[in-house]
Design a protein around this motif. Sequence first.
Motif, PDB file in Angstrom:
ATOM      1  N   ALA A   1      66.326  76.581  68.806  1.00  0.00           N
ATOM      2  CA  ALA A   1      67.534  77.103  69.448  1.00  0.00           C
ATOM      3  C   ALA A   1      68.222  76.024  70.278  1.00  0.00           C
ATOM      4  CB  ALA A   1      67.177  78.312  70.320  1.00  0.00           C
ATOM      5  N   GLN A   2      67.437  75.222  70.978  1.00  0.00           N
ATOM      6  CA  GLN A   2      68.017  74.158  71.799  1.00  0.00           C
ATOM      7  C   GLN A   2      68.741  73.112  70.962  1.00  0.00           C
ATOM      8  OE1 GLN A   2      64.353  73.170  73.818  1.00  0.00           O
ATOM      9  NE2 GLN A   2      64.943  74.273  75.687  1.00  0.00           N
ATOM     10  N   ASP A   3      68.280  72.923  69.733  1.00  0.00           N
ATOM     11  CA  ASP A   3      68.930  71.953  68.846  1.00  0.00           C
ATOM     12  C   ASP A   3      70.312  72.423  68.405  1.00  0.00           C
ATOM     13  OD1 ASP A   3      66.769  70.255  68.951  1.00  0.00           O
ATOM     14  OD2 ASP A   3      65.875  70.965  67.076  1.00  0.00           O
ATOM     15  N   GLN A   4      70.543  73.746  68.443  1.00  0.00           N
ATOM     16  CA  GLN A   4      71.767  74.307  67.879  1.00  0.00           C
ATOM     17  C   GLN A   4      72.748  74.847  68.919  1.00  0.00           C
ATOM     18  OE1 GLN A   4      72.397  74.256  64.548  1.00  0.00           O
ATOM     19  NE2 GLN A   4      70.436  73.216  64.200  1.00  0.00           N
ATOM     20  N   ALA A   5      72.232  75.273  70.068  1.00  0.00           N
ATOM     21  CA  ALA A   5      73.038  76.043  71.010  1.00  0.00           C
ATOM     22  C   ALA A   5      73.281  75.280  72.307  1.00  0.00           C
ATOM     23  CB  ALA A   5      72.361  77.375  71.308  1.00  0.00           C
ATOM     24  N   ASP A   6      74.307  75.729  73.033  1.00  0.00           N
ATOM     25  CA  ASP A   6      74.586  75.182  74.365  1.00  0.00           C
ATOM     26  C   ASP A   6      73.712  75.826  75.431  1.00  0.00           C
ATOM     27  OD1 ASP A   6      76.834  73.567  73.451  1.00  0.00           O
ATOM     28  OD2 ASP A   6      77.929  75.452  73.243  1.00  0.00           O
ATOM     29  N   VAL A   7      73.437  77.126  75.240  1.00  0.00           N
ATOM     30  CA  VAL A   7      72.639  77.890  76.192  1.00  0.00           C
ATOM     31  C   VAL A   7      71.583  78.660  75.415  1.00  0.00           C
ATOM     32  CG1 VAL A   7      72.653  79.737  77.922  1.00  0.00           C
ATOM     33  CG2 VAL A   7      74.579  78.136  77.779  1.00  0.00           C
ATOM     34  N   VAL A   8      70.326  78.580  75.870  1.00  0.00           N
ATOM     35  CA  VAL A   8      69.239  79.293  75.201  1.00  0.00           C
ATOM     36  C   VAL A   8      68.740  80.408  76.106  1.00  0.00           C
ATOM     37  CG1 VAL A   8      66.886  79.134  74.303  1.00  0.00           C
ATOM     38  CG2 VAL A   8      68.547  77.331  73.794  1.00  0.00           C
ATOM     39  N   VAL A   9      68.733  81.617  75.539  1.00  0.00           N
ATOM     40  CA  VAL A   9      68.223  82.807  76.220  1.00  0.00           C
ATOM     41  C   VAL A   9      66.937  83.234  75.532  1.00  0.00           C
ATOM     42  CG1 VAL A   9      68.676  85.208  76.872  1.00  0.00           C
ATOM     43  CG2 VAL A   9      70.565  83.547  76.798  1.00  0.00           C
ATOM     44  N   VAL A  10      65.899  83.493  76.314  1.00  0.00           N
ATOM     45  CA  VAL A  10      64.645  84.057  75.811  1.00  0.00           C
ATOM     46  C   VAL A  10      64.463  85.412  76.470  1.00  0.00           C
ATOM     47  CG1 VAL A  10      62.120  83.826  75.759  1.00  0.00           C
ATOM     48  CG2 VAL A  10      63.571  81.808  75.408  1.00  0.00           C
ATOM     49  N   SER A  11      64.111  86.413  75.680  1.00  0.00           N
ATOM     50  CA  SER A  11      63.768  87.715  76.254  1.00  0.00           C
ATOM     51  C   SER A  11      62.284  87.966  76.075  1.00  0.00           C
ATOM     52  CB  SER A  11      64.577  88.843  75.607  1.00  0.00           C
ATOM     53  OG  SER A  11      64.214  89.016  74.255  1.00  0.00           O
TER      54      SER A  11
ATOM     55  N   GLN B   1      73.387  82.778  67.573  1.00  0.00           N
ATOM     56  CA  GLN B   1      72.270  82.562  66.661  1.00  0.00           C
ATOM     57  C   GLN B   1      71.000  83.153  67.272  1.00  0.00           C
ATOM     58  OE1 GLN B   1      70.456  78.555  66.062  1.00  0.00           O
ATOM     59  NE2 GLN B   1      71.031  78.822  63.913  1.00  0.00           N
ATOM     60  N   VAL B   2      70.205  83.812  66.402  1.00  0.00           N
ATOM     61  CA  VAL B   2      68.926  84.378  66.831  1.00  0.00           C
ATOM     62  C   VAL B   2      67.834  83.746  65.975  1.00  0.00           C
ATOM     63  CG1 VAL B   2      67.600  86.477  67.236  1.00  0.00           C
ATOM     64  CG2 VAL B   2      70.095  86.538  67.379  1.00  0.00           C
ATOM     65  N   ILE B   3      66.760  83.311  66.623  1.00  0.00           N
ATOM     66  CA  ILE B   3      65.687  82.591  65.946  1.00  0.00           C
ATOM     67  C   ILE B   3      64.447  83.469  65.879  1.00  0.00           C
ATOM     68  CG2 ILE B   3      64.421  80.425  65.791  1.00  0.00           C
ATOM     69  CD1 ILE B   3      67.374  79.928  65.993  1.00  0.00           C
ATOM     70  N   TYR B   4      63.937  83.651  64.661  1.00  0.00           N
ATOM     71  CA  TYR B   4      62.682  84.365  64.441  1.00  0.00           C
ATOM     72  C   TYR B   4      61.665  83.420  63.821  1.00  0.00           C
ATOM     73  CZ  TYR B   4      65.369  88.618  65.241  1.00  0.00           C
ATOM     74  OH  TYR B   4      66.153  89.583  65.812  1.00  0.00           O
TER      75      TYR B   4
ATOM     76  N   ALA C   1      52.659  78.565  71.478  1.00  0.00           N
ATOM     77  CA  ALA C   1      53.258  77.413  70.796  1.00  0.00           C
ATOM     78  C   ALA C   1      54.246  77.817  69.709  1.00  0.00           C
ATOM     79  CB  ALA C   1      52.154  76.537  70.190  1.00  0.00           C
ATOM     80  N   GLY C   2      54.014  78.959  69.072  1.00  0.00           N
ATOM     81  CA  GLY C   2      54.972  79.437  68.087  1.00  0.00           C
ATOM     82  C   GLY C   2      56.320  79.722  68.704  1.00  0.00           C
ATOM     83  N   HIS C   3      56.323  80.364  69.866  1.00  0.00           N
ATOM     84  CA  HIS C   3      57.578  80.630  70.573  1.00  0.00           C
ATOM     85  C   HIS C   3      58.242  79.327  71.006  1.00  0.00           C
ATOM     86  CE1 HIS C   3      55.420  84.577  71.499  1.00  0.00           C
ATOM     87  NE2 HIS C   3      56.460  84.916  70.757  1.00  0.00           N
ATOM     88  N   LEU C   4      57.442  78.362  71.453  1.00  0.00           N
ATOM     89  CA  LEU C   4      58.011  77.081  71.879  1.00  0.00           C
ATOM     90  C   LEU C   4      58.777  76.425  70.741  1.00  0.00           C
ATOM     91  CD1 LEU C   4      58.359  74.859  73.986  1.00  0.00           C
ATOM     92  CD2 LEU C   4      56.157  73.909  73.231  1.00  0.00           C
ATOM     93  N   SER C   5      58.243  76.497  69.536  1.00  0.00           N
ATOM     94  CA  SER C   5      58.943  75.886  68.393  1.00  0.00           C
ATOM     95  C   SER C   5      60.276  76.572  68.142  1.00  0.00           C
ATOM     96  CB  SER C   5      58.058  75.954  67.138  1.00  0.00           C
ATOM     97  OG  SER C   5      57.975  77.257  66.615  1.00  0.00           O
ATOM     98  N   LEU C   6      60.340  77.890  68.355  1.00  0.00           N
ATOM     99  CA  LEU C   6      61.595  78.622  68.170  1.00  0.00           C
ATOM    100  C   LEU C   6      62.597  78.266  69.266  1.00  0.00           C
ATOM    101  CD1 LEU C   6      60.196  82.144  67.184  1.00  0.00           C
ATOM    102  CD2 LEU C   6      60.691  80.175  65.708  1.00  0.00           C
ATOM    103  N   ILE C   7      62.102  78.125  70.480  1.00  0.00           N
ATOM    104  CA  ILE C   7      62.969  77.712  71.589  1.00  0.00           C
ATOM    105  C   ILE C   7      63.569  76.337  71.305  1.00  0.00           C
ATOM    106  CG2 ILE C   7      62.958  76.997  74.019  1.00  0.00           C
ATOM    107  CD1 ILE C   7      60.776  79.227  74.425  1.00  0.00           C
ATOM    108  N   GLN C   8      62.759  75.441  70.802  1.00  0.00           N
ATOM    109  CA  GLN C   8      63.247  74.092  70.498  1.00  0.00           C
ATOM    110  C   GLN C   8      64.272  74.109  69.371  1.00  0.00           C
ATOM    111  OE1 GLN C   8      59.398  72.298  69.874  1.00  0.00           O
ATOM    112  NE2 GLN C   8      59.247  71.596  71.998  1.00  0.00           N
TER     113      GLN C   8
END
Length: 280
Positions: free
Chosen positions: A44-54, A143-146, A35-42
């Motif tokens: 990123a989705q609010d700010q970016a056109d494309v979201v990449v997760v590694s 942008q990188v989200i931690y 769930a912590g990662h999900l919050s970071l993904i969300q």
Amino acid sequence: MQVIESVNEMQSLAVKLRHQGKLIGFVPTSGYLHAGHLSLIQLAQDQADVVVVSCFVNPKEFGANEDFGRYPRDRERDLQFCREAKVDVLFLPKEEEIYPAGFSSTVNEEKRGSGLCAISRPHYFKGVCTLHAKLFNIVRPDQVIYGRKDPQQATVVAKMVEDLNFPVEIAVGPTVREPDGLACSARNTYLNEFQRRDARTLYQALMKGKELVDNGIRNVDRILAEVTFHISQIRRLRVIYVHAVNKHTMEFERQIVPGQTLVVTSVWCDEVRLLDNMEL
């Protein structure tokens, strides 16, 4: 969702996306997403056109006697997680893609990464910086989200970005907690029922410190003594450190500054190392 394992393919896609004017948001992880990662993904989705997760468990972050071999991995689980989260690109490189034969370069940040976790894990931040410098060159993010759950990592990477002029914005999302207060972490899977019961004391101890600050106490020693006292009541928990630091620089604070000071702590719960922190 596009799944990529090759460094060259990921880099080529990133170049193409940037040429198209797309903003790339990036969430680097060690996998076993929660769930912590999900919050970071969300975020990123609010700010970016494309979201990449590694998802990559970085061997250079682990010492000889640490849990690299044990660290939880589940490729299919991470794939399903990212599909449900509507991630655009999932980057799943193998170790030989990131560190091919003959790889001999390292990147290190020597100020913010010299205390706290680095005292007992002197290899850790060199491994973090080396991997993330590579990932920034591969993914080309805007942008990188931690997560705030590991604030030292976020500030170390931010300093590396500043010093080496990476054209990257670093953002930090709040710590996400499980219902019992334990900060979300892949290592929580190591805990049995009894260890987990005791581990949640970490959050409770941090809350005791915050209550003192909310009641007007600003003395650092008083706050740290309160947090340490509550942790030490649990026989299974052994304190590695408890400190009050500036959330941007990780420098020790002499006085609590609400909104700026973090109490950061690391403990052993039997053989499981846990991290947590709280903004005061």
